[in-house]
Design a protein around this motif. Structure first.
Motif, PDB file in Angstrom:
ATOM      1  N   LYS A  49       0.829  -1.221   0.000  1.00  0.00           N
ATOM      2  CA  LYS A  49       0.000   0.000   0.000  1.00  0.00           C
ATOM      3  C   LYS A  49       0.858   1.264   0.000  1.00  0.00           C
ATOM      4  CE  LYS A  49      -4.062  -1.963   0.330  1.00  0.00           C
ATOM      5  NZ  LYS A  49      -5.045  -1.858  -0.734  1.00  0.00           N
ATOM      6  N   SER A  50       2.198   1.095  -0.079  1.00  0.00           N
ATOM      7  CA  SER A  50       3.143   2.222  -0.048  1.00  0.00           C
ATOM      8  C   SER A  50       2.956   3.086   1.198  1.00  0.00           C
ATOM      9  CB  SER A  50       3.008   3.077  -1.316  1.00  0.00           C
ATOM     10  OG  SER A  50       3.290   2.314  -2.458  1.00  0.00           O
ATOM     11  N   LEU A  51       2.740   2.417   2.328  1.00  0.00           N
ATOM     12  CA  LEU A  51       2.581   3.100   3.612  1.00  0.00           C
ATOM     13  C   LEU A  51       3.882   2.982   4.397  1.00  0.00           C
ATOM     14  CD1 LEU A  51      -0.970   1.718   4.417  1.00  0.00           C
ATOM     15  CD2 LEU A  51      -0.404   4.095   3.873  1.00  0.00           C
ATOM     16  N   PRO A  52       4.124   3.902   5.343  1.00  0.00           N
ATOM     17  CA  PRO A  52       5.356   3.831   6.156  1.00  0.00           C
ATOM     18  C   PRO A  52       5.465   2.497   6.889  1.00  0.00           C
ATOM     19  CG  PRO A  52       4.184   5.898   6.556  1.00  0.00           C
ATOM     20  CD  PRO A  52       3.289   5.041   5.713  1.00  0.00           C
ATOM     21  N   LEU A  53       6.667   1.931   6.902  1.00  0.00           N
ATOM     22  CA  LEU A  53       6.901   0.614   7.506  1.00  0.00           C
ATOM     23  C   LEU A  53       7.179   0.665   8.999  1.00  0.00           C
ATOM     24  CD1 LEU A  53       9.125  -0.981   4.717  1.00  0.00           C
ATOM     25  CD2 LEU A  53       6.660  -1.236   5.075  1.00  0.00           C
ATOM     26  N   THR A  58      -2.274   3.655  13.289  1.00  0.00           N
ATOM     27  CA  THR A  58      -3.664   3.359  12.965  1.00  0.00           C
ATOM     28  C   THR A  58      -3.849   1.855  12.837  1.00  0.00           C
ATOM     29  OG1 THR A  58      -5.527   3.877  11.501  1.00  0.00           O
ATOM     30  CG2 THR A  58      -3.404   3.514  10.457  1.00  0.00           C
ATOM     31  N   LEU A  59      -5.096   1.448  12.885  1.00  0.00           N
ATOM     32  CA  LEU A  59      -5.393   0.044  12.606  1.00  0.00           C
ATOM     33  C   LEU A  59      -6.062  -0.038  11.253  1.00  0.00           C
ATOM     34  CD1 LEU A  59      -8.650  -0.778  13.042  1.00  0.00           C
ATOM     35  CD2 LEU A  59      -8.042  -0.326  15.392  1.00  0.00           C
ATOM     36  N   TYR A  60      -5.934  -1.178  10.646  1.00  0.00           N
ATOM     37  CA  TYR A  60      -6.523  -1.427   9.337  1.00  0.00           C
ATOM     38  C   TYR A  60      -7.383  -2.678   9.437  1.00  0.00           C
ATOM     39  CZ  TYR A  60      -2.740   1.644   7.821  1.00  0.00           C
ATOM     40  OH  TYR A  60      -1.878   2.706   7.683  1.00  0.00           O
ATOM     41  N   LEU A  61      -8.486  -2.656   8.723  1.00  0.00           N
ATOM     42  CA  LEU A  61      -9.353  -3.817   8.634  1.00  0.00           C
ATOM     43  C   LEU A  61      -9.451  -4.205   7.163  1.00  0.00           C
ATOM     44  CD1 LEU A  61     -11.279  -5.784  10.127  1.00  0.00           C
ATOM     45  CD2 LEU A  61     -13.128  -4.219   9.494  1.00  0.00           C
ATOM     46  N   ILE A  62      -8.928  -5.393   6.844  1.00  0.00           N
ATOM     47  CA  ILE A  62      -8.989  -5.890   5.474  1.00  0.00           C
ATOM     48  C   ILE A  62     -10.245  -6.741   5.353  1.00  0.00           C
ATOM     49  CG2 ILE A  62      -7.837  -7.203   3.663  1.00  0.00           C
ATOM     50  CD1 ILE A  62      -5.187  -6.709   5.191  1.00  0.00           C
ATOM     51  N   ARG A  63     -11.120  -6.340   4.441  1.00  0.00           N
ATOM     52  CA  ARG A  63     -12.369  -7.067   4.214  1.00  0.00           C
ATOM     53  C   ARG A  63     -12.117  -8.274   3.314  1.00  0.00           C
ATOM     54  NH1 ARG A  63     -17.319  -2.913   3.531  1.00  0.00           N
ATOM     55  NH2 ARG A  63     -16.666  -1.329   5.018  1.00  0.00           N
ATOM     56  N   PRO A  64     -13.049  -9.217   3.302  1.00  0.00           N
ATOM     57  CA  PRO A  64     -12.889 -10.412   2.450  1.00  0.00           C
ATOM     58  C   PRO A  64     -12.683 -10.082   0.969  1.00  0.00           C
ATOM     59  CG  PRO A  64     -14.660 -10.763   4.013  1.00  0.00           C
ATOM     60  CD  PRO A  64     -14.250  -9.317   4.138  1.00  0.00           C
ATOM     61  N   ASP A  65     -13.237  -8.953   0.510  1.00  0.00           N
ATOM     62  CA  ASP A  65     -13.079  -8.583  -0.904  1.00  0.00           C
ATOM     63  C   ASP A  65     -11.784  -7.814  -1.169  1.00  0.00           C
ATOM     64  OD1 ASP A  65     -13.546  -6.031   0.078  1.00  0.00           O
ATOM     65  OD2 ASP A  65     -15.406  -5.709  -1.022  1.00  0.00           O
ATOM     66  N   GLY A  66     -10.964  -7.628  -0.119  1.00  0.00           N
ATOM     67  CA  GLY A  66      -9.679  -6.958  -0.272  1.00  0.00           C
ATOM     68  C   GLY A  66      -9.700  -5.467  -0.010  1.00  0.00           C
ATOM     69  N   THR A  67     -10.882  -4.866   0.117  1.00  0.00           N
ATOM     70  CA  THR A  67     -10.923  -3.446   0.447  1.00  0.00           C
ATOM     71  C   THR A  67     -10.477  -3.256   1.896  1.00  0.00           C
ATOM     72  OG1 THR A  67     -13.271  -3.543   1.032  1.00  0.00           O
ATOM     73  CG2 THR A  67     -12.742  -2.881  -1.227  1.00  0.00           C
ATOM     74  N   VAL A  68     -10.021  -2.051   2.187  1.00  0.00           N
ATOM     75  CA  VAL A  68      -9.433  -1.779   3.499  1.00  0.00           C
ATOM     76  C   VAL A  68     -10.117  -0.581   4.143  1.00  0.00           C
ATOM     77  CG1 VAL A  68      -7.302  -1.162   4.703  1.00  0.00           C
ATOM     78  CG2 VAL A  68      -7.202  -2.669   2.707  1.00  0.00           C
ATOM     79  N   ASP A  69     -10.470  -0.757   5.415  1.00  0.00           N
ATOM     80  CA  ASP A  69     -10.963   0.347   6.237  1.00  0.00           C
ATOM     81  C   ASP A  69      -9.851   0.707   7.203  1.00  0.00           C
ATOM     82  OD1 ASP A  69     -13.795   0.496   5.393  1.00  0.00           O
ATOM     83  OD2 ASP A  69     -13.915  -1.506   6.261  1.00  0.00           O
ATOM     84  N   GLU A  70      -9.763   1.984   7.542  1.00  0.00           N
ATOM     85  CA  GLU A  70      -8.781   2.394   8.532  1.00  0.00           C
ATOM     86  C   GLU A  70      -9.371   3.410   9.484  1.00  0.00           C
ATOM     87  OE1 GLU A  70      -5.564   5.169   7.165  1.00  0.00           O
ATOM     88  OE2 GLU A  70      -6.338   4.612   5.203  1.00  0.00           O
ATOM     89  N   LYS A  71      -8.672   3.621  10.571  1.00  0.00           N
ATOM     90  CA  LYS A  71      -9.049   4.576  11.607  1.00  0.00           C
ATOM     91  C   LYS A  71     -10.499   4.378  12.041  1.00  0.00           C
ATOM     92  CE  LYS A  71      -5.585   8.027  10.531  1.00  0.00           C
ATOM     93  NZ  LYS A  71      -5.304   9.444  10.455  1.00  0.00           N
ATOM     94  N   SER A  72     -11.286   5.475  12.087  1.00  0.00           N
ATOM     95  CA  SER A  72     -12.643   5.392  12.630  1.00  0.00           C
ATOM     96  C   SER A  72     -13.549   4.514  11.773  1.00  0.00           C
ATOM     97  CB  SER A  72     -13.253   6.787  12.783  1.00  0.00           C
ATOM     98  OG  SER A  72     -13.389   7.426  11.529  1.00  0.00           O
ATOM     99  N   ASP A  73     -13.324   4.475  10.460  1.00  0.00           N
ATOM    100  CA  ASP A  73     -14.131   3.588   9.610  1.00  0.00           C
ATOM    101  C   ASP A  73     -13.920   2.128   9.998  1.00  0.00           C
ATOM    102  OD1 ASP A  73     -15.345   5.581   8.132  1.00  0.00           O
ATOM    103  OD2 ASP A  73     -13.929   5.456   6.456  1.00  0.00           O
ATOM    104  N   ALA A  74     -12.677   1.767  10.318  1.00  0.00           N
ATOM    105  CA  ALA A  74     -12.391   0.391  10.739  1.00  0.00           C
ATOM    106  C   ALA A  74     -13.081   0.075  12.058  1.00  0.00           C
ATOM    107  CB  ALA A  74     -10.885   0.172  10.858  1.00  0.00           C
ATOM    108  N   VAL A  75     -13.029   0.992  12.996  1.00  0.00           N
ATOM    109  CA  VAL A  75     -13.673   0.778  14.303  1.00  0.00           C
ATOM    110  C   VAL A  75     -15.180   0.591  14.134  1.00  0.00           C
ATOM    111  CG1 VAL A  75     -14.173   1.829  16.549  1.00  0.00           C
ATOM    112  CG2 VAL A  75     -11.880   2.016  15.577  1.00  0.00           C
ATOM    113  N   ILE A  76     -15.792   1.437  13.335  1.00  0.00           N
ATOM    114  CA  ILE A  76     -17.240   1.340  13.115  1.00  0.00           C
ATOM    115  C   ILE A  76     -17.591   0.025  12.427  1.00  0.00           C
ATOM    116  CG2 ILE A  76     -19.173   2.326  11.818  1.00  0.00           C
ATOM    117  CD1 ILE A  76     -17.909   5.116  12.449  1.00  0.00           C
TER     118      ILE A  76
END
Length: 132
Positions: A49-53, A58-76
Motif C-alpha cells: 500500500k506504499s505506507l510507512p513501515l 492506525t489500525l486497518y481492517l482488510i475485508r474479504p473482498d480486499g478493500t481496506v478500512d482504517e481509523k474510525s471507519d475500521a472501528v465502526i
C-alpha cells in the motif's frame, strides 16, 4: 466457507493489544483474524500500500473482498460486524469522517499512556487467529 476479516494493529502497543483481545472475546461468529503491523503479513501489507513501515498509528481492517478500512471507519465496521449492542456503533457514521478521524488520531497519539502495560497472552485457541 465463512468470510474472514483481518485486523492489523500495532503489536507493541498495550492499548492496541487490549482492544484486539476485546474483539477476540466478542467475535461470536469467528470472523476476525489478527496480524501485527510489525510482522511479515503486516509489513507486506504496508509495503503493497506504499505506507510507512515503521509508523503504526492506525489500525486497518482488510475485508474479504480486499478493500481496506482504517481509523474510525475500521472501528465502526468492527462494531457492526460484532453485532449485538456493538452494532449501535454505526451511529457514529453521522459524524463527519474528518472529525471522527481527528478524535481517533488524538487517542492514537496518546494510546501508550492509556495502556495499563499488562497484556494477557492469547490462549492456544486464540493464537490460531493470528497471522504472521
Amino acid at each position: 466457507m465463512k468470510e474472514t476479516y483481518v485486523l492489523l494493529y500495532d503489536g507493541e502497543c498495550g492499548f492496541c493489544n487490549f482492544w484486539v483481545n476485546w474483539v477476540m472475546q466478542n467475535d461470536r461468529k469467528g470472523i476476525f483474524n489478527f496480524a501485527s503491523l510489525q510482522g511479515n503479513f503486516g509489513q507486506n501489507f504496508l509495503t503493497n500500500k506504499s505506507l510507512p513501515l515503521k509508523r503504526f498509528n492506525t489500525l486497518y481492517l482488510i475485508r474479504p473482498d480486499g478493500t481496506v478500512d482504517e481509523k474510525s471507519d475500521a472501528v465502526i465496521k468492527i462494531c457492526s460486524l460484532l453485532g449485538c449492542w456493538y452494532k449501535l456503533g454505526v451511529v457514529f457514521k453521522i459524524v463527519p469522517k474528518f472529525l471522527r478521524d481527528k478524535i481517533y488520531d488524538v487517542v492514537a497519539k496518546n494510546r501508550r499512556k492509556l495502556a495499563s502495560g499488562n497484556c494477557p497472552l492469547p490462549t492456544k485457541e486464540q493464537r490460531k487467529k493470528f497471522i504472521n
